[in-house]
Enzyme design. Sequence first.
Site, mmCIF file in Angstrom:
data_model
loop_
_atom_site.group_PDB
_atom_site.id
_atom_site.type_symbol
_atom_site.label_atom_id
_atom_site.label_comp_id
_atom_site.label_asym_id
_atom_site.label_seq_id
_atom_site.Cartn_x
_atom_site.Cartn_y
_atom_site.Cartn_z
ATOM 1 N N ASP A 299 9.644 -0.436 -5.245
ATOM 2 C CA ASP A 299 10.822 0.085 -4.097
ATOM 3 C C ASP A 299 11.683 -1.287 -3.386
ATOM 4 O OD1 ASP A 299 8.985 -1.198 -2.507
ATOM 5 O OD2 ASP A 299 8.113 1.309 -2.575
ATOM 6 N N ASP B 163 11.954 -3.701 -0.210
ATOM 7 C CA ASP B 163 11.603 -4.052 1.351
ATOM 8 C C ASP B 163 12.355 -4.857 1.217
ATOM 9 O OD1 ASP B 163 9.528 -2.047 1.871
ATOM 10 O OD2 ASP B 163 8.563 -3.317 0.211
ATOM 11 N N ASP C 193 0.356 -10.486 2.994
ATOM 12 C CA ASP C 193 -1.226 -9.728 2.101
ATOM 13 C C ASP C 193 -2.044 -11.641 1.160
ATOM 14 O OD1 ASP C 193 0.381 -8.893 1.235
ATOM 15 O OD2 ASP C 193 -0.753 -6.320 0.536
HETATM 16 P P1 ATP Z 1 4.432 -1.245 -4.117
HETATM 17 O O1 ATP Z 1 5.120 -1.570 -3.145
HETATM 18 O O2 ATP Z 1 4.978 -2.582 -5.780
HETATM 19 O O3 ATP Z 1 3.319 -1.259 -3.684
HETATM 20 P P2 ATP Z 1 4.525 -4.113 -2.548
HETATM 21 O O4 ATP Z 1 3.907 -5.320 -2.206
HETATM 22 O O5 ATP Z 1 5.600 -3.589 -1.884
HETATM 23 O O6 ATP Z 1 3.627 -3.262 -3.940
HETATM 24 P P3 ATP Z 1 4.288 -2.084 0.350
HETATM 25 O O7 ATP Z 1 2.969 -1.469 0.072
HETATM 26 O O8 ATP Z 1 4.970 -1.809 -0.207
HETATM 27 O O9 ATP Z 1 3.237 -2.909 -1.661
HETATM 28 O O10 ATP Z 1 4.578 -3.824 1.052
HETATM 29 C C1 ATP Z 1 5.210 -4.411 1.284
HETATM 30 C C2 ATP Z 1 5.062 -5.967 1.711
HETATM 31 O O11 ATP Z 1 4.375 -5.538 2.692
HETATM 32 C C3 ATP Z 1 3.600 -6.645 0.930
HETATM 33 O O12 ATP Z 1 4.205 -7.074 -0.417
HETATM 34 C C4 ATP Z 1 3.492 -7.605 1.588
HETATM 35 O O13 ATP Z 1 4.177 -8.557 2.009
HETATM 36 C C5 ATP Z 1 3.244 -6.244 2.710
HETATM 37 N N1 ATP Z 1 2.181 -5.390 3.851
HETATM 38 C C6 ATP Z 1 1.839 -4.338 3.176
HETATM 39 N N2 ATP Z 1 0.560 -4.445 3.756
HETATM 40 C C7 ATP Z 1 0.086 -5.000 4.258
HETATM 41 C C8 ATP Z 1 -1.148 -5.513 4.765
HETATM 42 N N3 ATP Z 1 -1.576 -3.953 5.163
HETATM 43 N N4 ATP Z 1 -0.812 -6.658 5.248
HETATM 44 C C9 ATP Z 1 -0.353 -7.387 4.822
HETATM 45 N N5 ATP Z 1 0.774 -7.635 4.492
HETATM 46 C C10 ATP Z 1 0.898 -6.711 3.937
HETATM 47 MG MG MG Z 2 6.755 -2.002 -1.830
#
Ligand code: ATP
Ligand code: MG
Length: 434
Positions: A66, A68, A142
């Site tokens: 996805d 963001d 994170d």
């Molecule tokens: P994917 O969507 O592939 O699972 P993602 O890295 O995009 O991985 P998401 O859960 O969609 O993960 O979160 C988007 C972004 O928000 C992350 O890349 C990170 O920068 C931030 N993020 C998400 N959850 C946390 C958290 N618990 N603590 C700190 N930052 C976070």
């Molecule tokens: Mg994501």
Amino acid sequence: MRLSRSSRKNAIPNPRIIPRPEHNISRANISENALKVLYRLKKSGYQAYLVGGGVRDLLLGREPKDFDVATDATPEQVKAVFRNCRLIGRRFRLAHVRFGREIIEVATFRSANFGKMQQSANGMVLDDNQYGTIEEDALRRDFTVNALYYNIADFSVVDYSTGMEDLKAGRLRLLGDPETRYREDPVRMLRAARFAAKLGFNVDPETEAPISRLAYLLGEVPPARLFEECLKLFISGHAVASFEKLRHYGLFDQLFPQTEEALNHEEHEFPLTLVFKGLENTDRRLAADKPVTPAFLFAVLLWEPLRRMAERLEREEGLPPYPAIQQAAGWVIARQVQRVAIPRRFTTPMREIWSLQPRFLHTRGKRPARLLAHPRFRAAYDFLLLRSEAGEADPTLAAWWTRYQEERGLDPTGGQKPAGRRRRRRPRKRPAPS
Ligand code: ATP
Ligand code: MG
């Protein structure tokens, strides 16, 4: 700008800006809707960046799950720009811009100033709505590889930490002081396991070190959130690798204590084999773009604790197999949902998959036809196959049921009936009762 000491740790004085010719992110690989959101925010006078997994995966040449968006516009300002926009979340207020089935998540830059945040006794952040600058936003994320920003204004990638370097090295490194960051949000431990599994990255030793010791903090996380994380861990195409990482770090026990206990006391190979084969099966189906149901997955994960308890009820209380499974299912699920809140729409089919198992033993008279007509036959049969492959159920019995379906012109490899999230409506083959 004030940054807490912990988040200053991997900060660098100036951001590194990687201009368009020096990276591989092409707009052709970004979802059209995400681009629309980025351009519209920019046109309205705001900063707009793609951030997180989308940027990370594009830089790795993978297809993002996805997209963001991060911006300096407040959620209310975002809402004013888009008609198709809804504000969600309390702990973390976000704007969702909807285009049919696709939702683009738009988050306002947040501050890394943890001093002002509401925290629990263990350091968990309860309110995360302090808006801030992009630099602060980067440092409260994170992992370094999740804190890279793609700037729609000039198509550059902006790195406020060591994200690019870590990405190239295949290294997962938490921003700031690991223990502090895990205490703020224990789910980050699960995310470490998940990204290590998904990306095949090594976890940096400092990031890795405190996990086993702090795993217990997951007990503070609401079970509903842990359910969502479980889906990301196991319905992602990397279930086997995620399972191995979770067990390695002592995190699996926090999510599925009954399963962990059963696996630790196994007398035979089959309980672990069943879990492995079940997860492999899920990964394979997702790779082939076939639907999977969380109910089947949780039925696999909890089968061994359930089987043991049902066996004890049969042995010690003389219950027949069916009521024994029913009663054991009630107990196992009740204990499980204290940790991971599996919704009823999944626990109901789980119970059915389990309670149909003893019915496969009856291969005479009218009973096979009745079982075949059961709406949950498909999933229950797949479950029987898994049990037989794992060496727990009789393979000749599984073979009997395969032949039974073939003789009736049915395709036994049809797979689980889709349910829940990835539901796709397809007409179901309704076998005529013979
Ligand atoms: P994917 O969507 O592939 O699972 P993602 O890295 O995009 O991985 P998401 O859960 O969609 O993960 O979160 C988007 C972004 O928000 C992350 O890349 C990170 O920068 C931030 N993020 C998400 N959850 C946390 C958290 N618990 N603590 C700190 N930052 C976070
Ligand atoms: Mg994501």
